[in-house]
Structures are given as structure tokens and as C-alpha cells.
Design a protein around this motif. Structure first.
Motif, PDB file in Angstrom:
ATOM      1  N   ASP A 279     -27.143  -0.841  62.538  1.00  0.00           N
ATOM      2  CA  ASP A 279     -28.335   0.005  62.535  1.00  0.00           C
ATOM      3  C   ASP A 279     -28.618   0.489  63.949  1.00  0.00           C
ATOM      4  O   ASP A 279     -28.553  -0.291  64.908  1.00  0.00           O
ATOM      5  N   VAL A 280     -28.961   1.771  64.062  1.00  0.00           N
ATOM      6  CA  VAL A 280     -29.206   2.389  65.369  1.00  0.00           C
ATOM      7  C   VAL A 280     -30.612   2.981  65.381  1.00  0.00           C
ATOM      8  O   VAL A 280     -31.021   3.656  64.428  1.00  0.00           O
ATOM      9  N   TYR A 281     -31.335   2.716  66.460  1.00  0.00           N
ATOM     10  CA  TYR A 281     -32.708   3.196  66.598  1.00  0.00           C
ATOM     11  C   TYR A 281     -32.858   3.917  67.933  1.00  0.00           C
ATOM     12  O   TYR A 281     -32.272   3.505  68.942  1.00  0.00           O
ATOM     13  N   LEU A 282     -33.664   4.970  67.939  1.00  0.00           N
ATOM     14  CA  LEU A 282     -34.093   5.610  69.176  1.00  0.00           C
ATOM     15  C   LEU A 282     -35.564   5.276  69.362  1.00  0.00           C
ATOM     16  O   LEU A 282     -36.379   5.529  68.470  1.00  0.00           O
ATOM     17  N   LYS A 283     -35.904   4.686  70.514  1.00  0.00           N
ATOM     18  CA  LYS A 283     -37.271   4.235  70.747  1.00  0.00           C
ATOM     19  C   LYS A 283     -37.805   4.795  72.056  1.00  0.00           C
ATOM     20  O   LYS A 283     -37.049   5.039  73.002  1.00  0.00           O
ATOM     21  N   ASP A 284     -39.137   4.954  72.089  1.00  0.00           N
ATOM     22  CA  ASP A 284     -39.769   5.388  73.328  1.00  0.00           C
ATOM     23  C   ASP A 284     -40.188   4.181  74.155  1.00  0.00           C
ATOM     24  O   ASP A 284     -39.909   3.029  73.791  1.00  0.00           O
TER      25      ASP A 284
ATOM     26  N   GLY B 254     -31.014   5.014  61.810  1.00  0.00           N
ATOM     27  CA  GLY B 254     -29.924   5.366  60.916  1.00  0.00           C
ATOM     28  C   GLY B 254     -28.850   4.303  60.944  1.00  0.00           C
ATOM     29  O   GLY B 254     -28.862   3.404  61.797  1.00  0.00           O
ATOM     30  N   LYS B 255     -27.920   4.375  59.989  1.00  0.00           N
ATOM     31  CA  LYS B 255     -26.837   3.404  59.892  1.00  0.00           C
ATOM     32  C   LYS B 255     -25.542   4.037  60.384  1.00  0.00           C
ATOM     33  O   LYS B 255     -25.152   5.116  59.920  1.00  0.00           O
ATOM     34  N   ALA B 256     -24.889   3.361  61.311  1.00  0.00           N
ATOM     35  CA  ALA B 256     -23.617   3.854  61.828  1.00  0.00           C
ATOM     36  C   ALA B 256     -22.528   3.662  60.776  1.00  0.00           C
ATOM     37  O   ALA B 256     -22.514   2.668  60.046  1.00  0.00           O
TER      38      ALA B 256
ATOM     39  N   LYS C 109     -28.306  -2.756  66.324  1.00  0.00           N
ATOM     40  CA  LYS C 109     -28.243  -4.072  65.702  1.00  0.00           C
ATOM     41  C   LYS C 109     -27.030  -4.116  64.776  1.00  0.00           C
ATOM     42  O   LYS C 109     -26.799  -3.175  64.018  1.00  0.00           O
ATOM     43  N   ALA C 110     -26.297  -5.215  64.837  1.00  0.00           N
ATOM     44  CA  ALA C 110     -25.130  -5.381  63.969  1.00  0.00           C
ATOM     45  C   ALA C 110     -25.219  -6.729  63.270  1.00  0.00           C
ATOM     46  O   ALA C 110     -25.410  -7.760  63.921  1.00  0.00           O
ATOM     47  N   ALA C 111     -25.092  -6.728  61.949  1.00  0.00           N
ATOM     48  CA  ALA C 111     -25.151  -7.956  61.160  1.00  0.00           C
ATOM     49  C   ALA C 111     -23.966  -8.009  60.210  1.00  0.00           C
ATOM     50  O   ALA C 111     -23.496  -6.974  59.719  1.00  0.00           O
ATOM     51  N   TYR C 112     -23.504  -9.220  59.943  1.00  0.00           N
ATOM     52  CA  TYR C 112     -22.343  -9.397  59.069  1.00  0.00           C
ATOM     53  C   TYR C 112     -22.682  -9.035  57.625  1.00  0.00           C
ATOM     54  O   TYR C 112     -21.849  -8.505  56.895  1.00  0.00           O
ATOM     55  N   LYS C 113     -23.927  -9.332  57.234  1.00  0.00           N
ATOM     56  CA  LYS C 113     -24.398  -8.970  55.903  1.00  0.00           C
ATOM     57  C   LYS C 113     -25.720  -8.236  56.024  1.00  0.00           C
ATOM     58  O   LYS C 113     -26.461  -8.428  56.986  1.00  0.00           O
ATOM     59  N   GLU C 114     -26.016  -7.412  55.056  1.00  0.00           N
ATOM     60  CA  GLU C 114     -27.264  -6.664  55.090  1.00  0.00           C
ATOM     61  C   GLU C 114     -28.439  -7.631  55.092  1.00  0.00           C
ATOM     62  O   GLU C 114     -28.530  -8.522  54.252  1.00  0.00           O
TER      63      GLU C 114
END
Length: 602
Positions: A485-490, A499-501, A531-536
């Protein structure tokens, strides 16, 4: 001390900080002074009982509860303890828990040795195997007792050792939900059939809920039954008794109700109050309607309403008699809690066991039938006799339904023997959980993004991920399965895009944050969080990288130099040159100066 990994921590925060739960000073004992904090109670009940609007509200509520708890400083955690568990080389295959190491019930179910014997040493600061009473109403509050209690009993669900979420054990389940919020009020939209029931502990009977009842969620459970350790088959009647018994001891039906335990009811009544209807569908199916939802996982809804008995009903009938009346052989006044003037009941203590056997014998002689069940006298007598036979063979009353049974308890030598329960009705083979439990995590090796882009431009994000498998076989490999999961934050940590890569090749994930998401942003520094996780929904690895958004500068055309035409100089009058004019001016100035000088002298 945590004995299992839990991703969602409302239970731990409530247990360690909330007065209503009964673990703060006073312990909920009505005759003692008790610490109180209404705001903490409100926050923890909101998180624990499914009243959060969404997952963000859930975590914000818990953060506020922890912040307030630190400010109150009644219980302060000063250090993080890292425990080390030595094991011998002869022991392999252990599915350790990421939260508690070898303190998990999964250890006993997955450990392998050459001779199928596992020797375990534990240290107890009080010089005995356990620090408290071994009873399931208001005992078993120390980790040492639970090290032995949890492998002997089974559970409806239990926490996955690596993911921290509940997984099915002795039930499978299906969840439905339909609700909305009105302000902070959770409003159910599911219609509860009028013939569904709840247990009336005052009348000692199941009563229909009637028409017009609504609920937030519905869970359908399918049970995996087996024999009890004493050989008696489990049936849906055990589930009926289990649920009714929780109701019985959770509510004070009248002043001085002997079948009520305030400490027990503090926790259980919160769940019971949210049950809107129950149906015992067939020999292994149960449906429960209730007012509970969890914003993060439907599995937690199933876990919330799940019932599974840890003792056969005759053991509860007998221990209830000892607590509510007295010990029929010794005359001892018992209590499930540790209260002055009484003896706290224990399933393993010799005198208590003798009183239990006597009570069971009397029930057998009378053919006593529990009000919550639909069984015959012969069936009841067979159940009583099986418990009596167990006591005669093993010298204790801890009969359950898990992967191990307590064969021997020797308190004088601080020694206990658990043996694998190999009854053919038990649903799990020895290798079952070894083959199904995976301890793995996804690790972010790198995040590649531009150092800076212009406002309105895309931000390409490339992520390299490795999966590290730790159980059952240790190995590392480029991730072909991972949730990135990828996030753009201020600067205020507000999420501007998520969004999901997508997987491109093994170990390589890519996503593009579109320019439409940056077009309206101000120039400055922003954070790309991955963030990267092995399972959702699993534990994620986290990486943060900064990106600079720069303002777009419009390119102006090169200015053409202005062509200025000079005004023509007026020509001097013909016949008089410039030099002549200058000479005349000088002569005039001299004459004026001389006149001024002589005039001044006179």
C-alpha cells in the motif's frame, strides 16, 4: 504479559487501564475502594464494543484512551521486557508467537521431538506451578496457570501466531451485517426473527425475543465437536449450557444472588447485552444476532460472539453448588473469587476435588437436570458418572476438549503431565496446524521515487519487496505475493492519496501517484509512505520517503529590445555658432560680477 499476538489491541488497553473491566485498583470488588475514571470507561467501551465509526476512529479512540491513561498514571509501563526462551536442539518445528514467543498455546501443538516427549520448565516467583486458583469464572489470572490451561482446552477461534487476527479453530463462521450511525449511535438494520431466544437467568429458561427486534450483525457458526477428555460426546446441548451459564453468573437477578459473580459479570455482561437473538439451528449450527461491528475485520465480529465450553456441564453444576451452597463433604464455604472469609475454588486442589466428587455423586443419585438443556435423566447420569470416573483416575476436575489432557498433577513436586488427546473424534491430526500455520513477513528492501517533481506531475513509485518465511521452513525469496500500500501524506500526516502497488516481476511492485492528485497541492515537502504485508491486513513493514513538489514556472518569450527613435536636435540659428553663443554668455557673467564687486565696495 501477552500470551498471544493480537493486531487489534482494544482488549489489552481495556484490561490494563479501564476501571470498569475490573483490573485496576479495587479489582471491581464492591466492598473495597475502587479507582474510577468515567472518560476512560467510555473510550474503552466504545472501542471494545464496536461503536467506532471507521478504522481511523477506532485507532484515534484507542490513542486517546492510552494518552489519558498515561496522564492518570495509575498503571505505568516503564520498560519493554524482552524475554528469552532457551530450547534444546532435540526440539524442532515450533510455531512461536510473534507477541509472546514460546508463551503461546501453538507451541505445544507444533513442537516435535524424536521421542514425542516435550519437557518444559517454567519459573514461578511464588515457588509453585501456579500463582492463583484454577477456576474459569474468576481464576486463571496468572500466566503460569494459563501455560497449562490453554493447551488442554480448545477455543472457538484463536489468534494466528504471526498475523494477530482470530482464525477458526472449533468453529467455521459466516458474518452478515447491516447498520448505520446516527451521530455516535450504532443502529442495526437486520430483522431478528421473533422465535429466536435469549436466556433469562432469573426464570432459568430460554425466552423468545418477540417481534420488532433489530440487530447490527448476524453470525452463523458451524461447530466441530468431539468427545470430551472423559469420553463423553460433545453436542449442541453443551453449547446451550455454556451460554446459559455465562448469563447465570453475569447478572444479579436479585439482591444477594448466590449465582452471580461481579468480577466475572463486569466483562461478560457487555457482550451479553449486545446479543439480540440466538437460534440452535441443528446438531452443529448456531446463529446469533447482535449489536456489534468491527470497522477493521468481520473475523472480529465472529470472535466477539463465539461461545465454546471449556468444561463439561456436570463440572460446572458441581462447582456452582460448592460456591452457592457449600462443600458437601468438607462444609467449606467456597467462592469463585478470592474473598475474605471464603476459600477460592480450585479444580485441582485435593479437598475441593473431594467435595466435587461428592456433589456429582448426589446429582447422579437424584438424576438432576440443568434447566437450560434438553436431555434425559439417563443422559445426565451418564455425564455425571463420566466425570466421577475421571476424578477417580486422575485426581483432579480439569476435564476439557483440547489437543492435550492433564494426566497427572503433582503440586508437592511442582510437576504436571499433559498427554496428547488421540481420540478418533478429535478433528485435528498432529500435523494439522504445522501444515496450516505460516509465519512470514514482507520486508521492503527499497523505495525508488524522484527526489522532486513539479506540481501537477505524476510521481512514479517503485518498491522492492522480499518475503521472509520463518515457519515451517525458513527461507527468503523475492515477493510474488505481498500487499503493498502506498500513501501520499502532507506535513500533518493527512492522507492525500492511497493505492495498491501492482506486482510487475518477482519482488518488484509499482504504482504511479497521478498528477491529478498533486495538481492542487502547494509547493513543498511531502511524504510517500509504503507499507508491505505478507497477507492482507497483516503486520506491515513500513518505509517513508520524502518528495519535493516544486512550483511550475511559466517560460516567458525572450523580450524584443525596444527600438527607440531619438528626437532630432534643433539646429542652431544660421549665422551664430555654438562657440560664439558660449563666449557671449561668459562675457555677460564677468560683467555682472564686476558690477556687483564695485557696488559692494562703495
Amino acid at each position: 504479559i501477552s500470551m498471544s499476538a493480537w493486531k487489534f489491541v482494544e482488549g489489552s488497553v481495556t484490561q490494563m487501564y479501564a476501571p470498569w473491566y475490573g483490573w485496576m485498583p479495587g479489582l471491581g470488588e464492591s466492598t473495597w475502594w475502587n479507582y474510577s475514571q468515567d472518560e476512560l470507561d467510555e473510550l474503552t467501551k466504545k472501542a471494545l464494543n464496536g461503536m467506532c465509526l471507521n478504522e481511523q476512529d477506532y485507532w484515534d479512540t484507542l490513542r486517546e484512551a492510552v494518552k489519558l491513561s498515561i496522564q492518570e498514571a495509575v498503571r505505568v509501563f516503564a520498560v519493554t521486557e524482552l524475554s528469552y526462551y532457551p530450547t534444546s536442539k532435540r526440539t524442532t518445528g515450533i510455531a512461536y508467537d510473534v507477541g509472546s514467543g514460546l508463551g503461546s498455546r501453538w507451541v505445544f501443538q507444533t513442537a516435535q521431538t524424536p521421542d514425542n516427549k516435550l519437557k518444559v520448565l517454567q519459573y514461578s516467583s511464588v515457588g509453585s506451578l501456579f500463582m492463583g486458583a484454577f477456576n474459569t469464572i474468576d481464576g486463571l489470572e496468572d500466566v503460569y496457570a494459563n501455560y497449562l490451561y490453554r493447551p488442554v482446552r480448545d477455543y472457538a477461534t484463536w489468534s494466528h501466531p504471526g498475523e494477530g487476527v482470530p482464525i477458526p479453530v472449533r468453529v467455521t463462521f459466516d458474518v452478515e451485517k447491516k447498520f448505520h450511525f446516527e451521530g455516535e449511535d450504532l443502529i442495526g438494520e437486520l430483522d431478528v426473527p421473533s422465535d429466536y431466544v435469549v436466556y433469562d437467568s432469573a426464570a432459568n429458561e430460554w425466552v423468545e425475543v418477540g417481534s420488532g427486534v433489530k440487530a447490527v450483525s448476524k453470525v452463523t457458526y458451524d461447530y466441530l465437536f468431539s468427545n470430551w477428555h472423559n469420553g463423553m460426546p460433545m453436542t449442541m446441548e453443551d453449547i446451550k449450557y455454556c451460554i446459559a451459564h455465562v448469563y447465570e453468573w453475569s447478572y444479579e437477578d436479585e439482591e444477594g444472588d448466590k449465582y452471580y459473580n461481579a468480577n466475572y459479570g463486569m466483562g461478560t455482561s457487555e457482550t451479553l447485552d449486545r446479543i439480540k437473538g440466538i437460534k440452535f439451528v441443528d446438531e452443529d449450527t448456531l446463529e446469533i444476532y447482535g449489536d456489534f461491528q468491527h470497522p477493521a475485520s468481520d473475523d472480529l465480529i465472529a470472535d466477539y460472539f463465539a461461545f465454546w465450553p471449556d468444561l463439561p456441564w456436570p463440572i460446572y453444576e458441581a462447582s456452582d453448588y460448592l460456591v452457592a451452597i457449600h462443600g458437601p463433604k468438607s462444609g467449606t464455604d467456597y467462592d469463585y473469587s478470592d474473598r475474605e472469609g471464603t476459600t477460592q475454588f480450585d479444580l485441582l486442589v485435593e479437598m475441593h476435588v473431594e467435595d466435587m466428587r461428592e456433589a456429582l455423586q448426589r446429582f447422579w443419585q437424584k438424576g438432576q437436570l440443568p434447566p437450560a438443556m434438553d436431555i434425559t435423566v439417563d443422559e445426565a447420569k451418564a455425564a455425571y458418572q463420566a466425570c466421577i470416573d475421571w476424578i477417580d483416575a486422575h485426581g483432579h476436575c480439569f476435564i476439557s476438549n483440547g489437543p492435550f489432557y492433564m494426566d497427572l498433577y503433582d503440586p508437592a513436586n511442582m510437576y504436571c503431565v499433559l498427554k496428547a488427546f488421540r481420540d478418533p473424534t478429535y478433528p485435528f491430526e498432529p500435523e494439522y496446524w504445522t501444515e496450516r500455520l505460516t509465519l512470514a513477513r514482507s520486508v521492503i528492501d527499497s523505495v525508488d521515487i524522484p527526489a522532486s517533481v513539479k506540481v501537477g506531475d505524476d510521481i512514479p513509485v517503485k518498491v522492492k519487496v522480499t518475503n521472509k518465511i520463518e515457519y515451517p521452513d525458513a527461507r527468503e525469496e523475492p515477493a510474488e505475493v505481498a500487499y503493498v500500500d502506498v500513501y501520499l501524506k502532507d506535513a500533518s500526516d493527512n492522507v492525500l492519496y492511497s493505492g495498491k502497488a501492482a506486482l510487475k516481476t518477482a519482488g518488484n511492485f509499482e504504482i504511479t501517484i497521478p498528477g491529478s492528485k498533486t495538481a492542487n497541492l502547494s509547493a513543498g515537502a511531502y511524504t510517500v509512505e509504503v507499507k508491505a504485508a505478507y497477507k492482507e491486513g497483516g503486520y506491515p513493514d513500513l518505509r517513508k520517503t520524502q518528495v519535493i513538489l516544486s512550483q511550475v514556472t511559466e517560460e516567458s518569450p525572450t523580450p524584443t529590445p525596444a527600438v527607440t527613435t531619438a528626437a532630432p536636435t534643433e539646429a542652431p540659428e544660421e549665422g551664430m555658432s555654438t562657440t560664439t553663443i558660449v563666449g557671449i554668455v561668459v562675457v555677460i557673467i564677468i560683467i555682472v560680477a564686476l558690477v556687483y564687486f564695485f557696488t559692494k565696495k562703495k
